[in-house]
Design an enzyme around this catalytic site. Structure first.
Site, short mmCIF file in Angstrom:
data_model
loop_
_atom_site.label_atom_id
_atom_site.label_comp_id
_atom_site.label_asym_id
_atom_site.label_seq_id
_atom_site.Cartn_x
_atom_site.Cartn_y
_atom_site.Cartn_z
N ASP A 38 0.84 -1.19 0.00
CA ASP A 38 0.00 0.00 0.00
C ASP A 38 0.88 1.24 0.00
OD1 ASP A 38 0.93 -0.41 2.59
OD2 ASP A 38 -1.06 -0.65 3.49
N ASN A 76 -9.03 -1.34 13.30
CA ASN A 76 -10.38 -1.64 12.82
C ASN A 76 -10.37 -2.86 11.90
OD1 ASN A 76 -9.10 -0.61 10.60
ND2 ASN A 76 -10.51 1.11 10.27
N HIS A 83 -8.37 -3.50 9.45
CA HIS A 83 -7.97 -3.35 8.05
C HIS A 83 -6.68 -4.12 7.79
CE1 HIS A 83 -5.64 0.52 9.17
NE2 HIS A 83 -4.74 -0.18 8.52
N GLU A 109 -10.18 -0.93 4.19
CA GLU A 109 -10.94 -0.53 5.36
C GLU A 109 -12.22 -1.37 5.50
OE1 GLU A 109 -9.61 1.33 7.43
OE2 GLU A 109 -8.69 3.12 6.58
C1 GLP Z 1 -1.33 0.95 8.39
C2 GLP Z 1 -0.88 0.27 7.07
C3 GLP Z 1 -1.01 -1.22 7.15
C4 GLP Z 1 -0.44 -1.66 8.48
C5 GLP Z 1 -1.38 -1.25 9.58
C6 GLP Z 1 -0.87 -1.50 10.98
O1 GLP Z 1 -2.36 1.84 8.17
N1 GLP Z 1 -1.56 0.70 5.90
O2 GLP Z 1 -0.37 -1.81 6.03
O3 GLP Z 1 -0.33 -3.07 8.49
O4 GLP Z 1 -1.80 0.10 9.41
O5 GLP Z 1 0.17 -0.63 11.32
P1 GLP Z 1 0.97 -0.69 12.68
O6 GLP Z 1 1.85 -1.89 12.58
O7 GLP Z 1 1.76 0.58 12.74
O8 GLP Z 1 -0.02 -0.81 13.77
#
Ligand code: GLP
Length: 243
Positions: free
Chosen positions: A67, A136, A138, A143
């Site tokens: 992403d 949430n 995702h 989302e």
């Molecule tokens: C972000 C990214 C995801 C990631 C997730 C968790 O928004 N787009 O690819 O896996 O949220 O992130 P974190 O590891 O900082 O909690």
């Protein structure tokens, strides 16, 4: 779906690095999609350590981004291109020609999504897709409410995601409102999936996604239907699972 619970974040990160390295050793020219965010940071640090000991060779791997924020220049410290380059691509000396990134500055974001999906299709869907999970539920930037049939697309980020990711920016207003993301059907086309979750903040998303019903309200729940998914959790992230 296999769930492994590790005692600490450090142990989870070592296990994740070990599993990734096993895949690379088994198939050095594998297609490897790499996650960003806070969770995999110690995994990348472990892989750098293994590389410096001559135990990790990623030079033939084809690396994909999962992403990216729309409109954020690659040199921006919070762009995922910047993150992956700094955490793993440069330190592990992965050749530039083996890397597929989104062009976040494109004039035509819609076209960029179909180009990205096409590139994935022609090089080959990932042999290993690494993922994190949002509060949430995702995955990548899919989302809640995203169709399980989605391919690479553009998303309007949920308020909760913007809030969570604002910790990496100077303030919430700086967080881009849109992102490119690999779709849920695209993720499901990966041969193997490795999802990491750490900390109590993820416990509810983990329990709802992996022990609840499969529903588009919890995008990660689709992984219950994937034939080769490993979920690595630390104790805190696993704290709401019924064991
Ligand atoms: C972000 C990214 C995801 C990631 C997730 C968790 O928004 N787009 O690819 O896996 O949220 O992130 P974190 O590891 O900082 O909690």
């Amino acid at each position: 779906m296999k769930i492994e619970i590790l005692e600490t974040y450090e142990e989870l990160s070592k296990r994740a690095a070990e599993l990734i390295l096993n895949y690379v050793n088994t198939n050095p020219s594998l297609n490897l999609a790499l996650p960003t965010g806070g969770t995999p940071l110690a995994t990348y640090s472990e892989l750098r350590k293994l590389f410096s000991q001559g135990k990790a060779d990623f030079s033939k791997a084809n690396i994909f981004q999962i992403d990216e924020y729309v409109g954020l220049p690659p040199e921006h410290p919070q762009s995922y291109v910047h993150y992956l380059t700094k955490e793993i691509i440069s330190p592990l000396k992965i050749p530039k020609e083996n890397i597929t990134f989104y062009n976040a500055l494109t004039d035509n974001p819609q076209e960029e999504t179909s180009d990205y999906e096409q590139t994935l299709k022609s090089i080959g869907y990932p042999d290993l897709m690494g993922l994190g999970i949002g509060h949430n539920s995702h995955i990548a930037f899919n989302e809640p409410g995203t169709s399980f049939t989605s391919r690479t697309h553009i998303v309007d980020l949920a308020e909760k995601t913007i809030e969570a990711n604002s910790r990496f920016f100077n303030n919430k207003d700086e967080v881009p409102k849109q992102a490119f993301t690999t779709g849920l059907a695209t993720i499901m086309d990966s041969k193997n999936i490795l999802l990491l979750a750490s900390g109590e903040g993820k416990a509810e998303a983990v329990a709802k996604s992996f022990q609840g019903e499969v529903s588009e309200e919890h995008p990660a729940s689709i992984l219950q239907k994937h034939p080769s998914t490993t979920i690595l959790l630390d104790k805190e992230a696993a704290s709401k699972l019924k064991l």
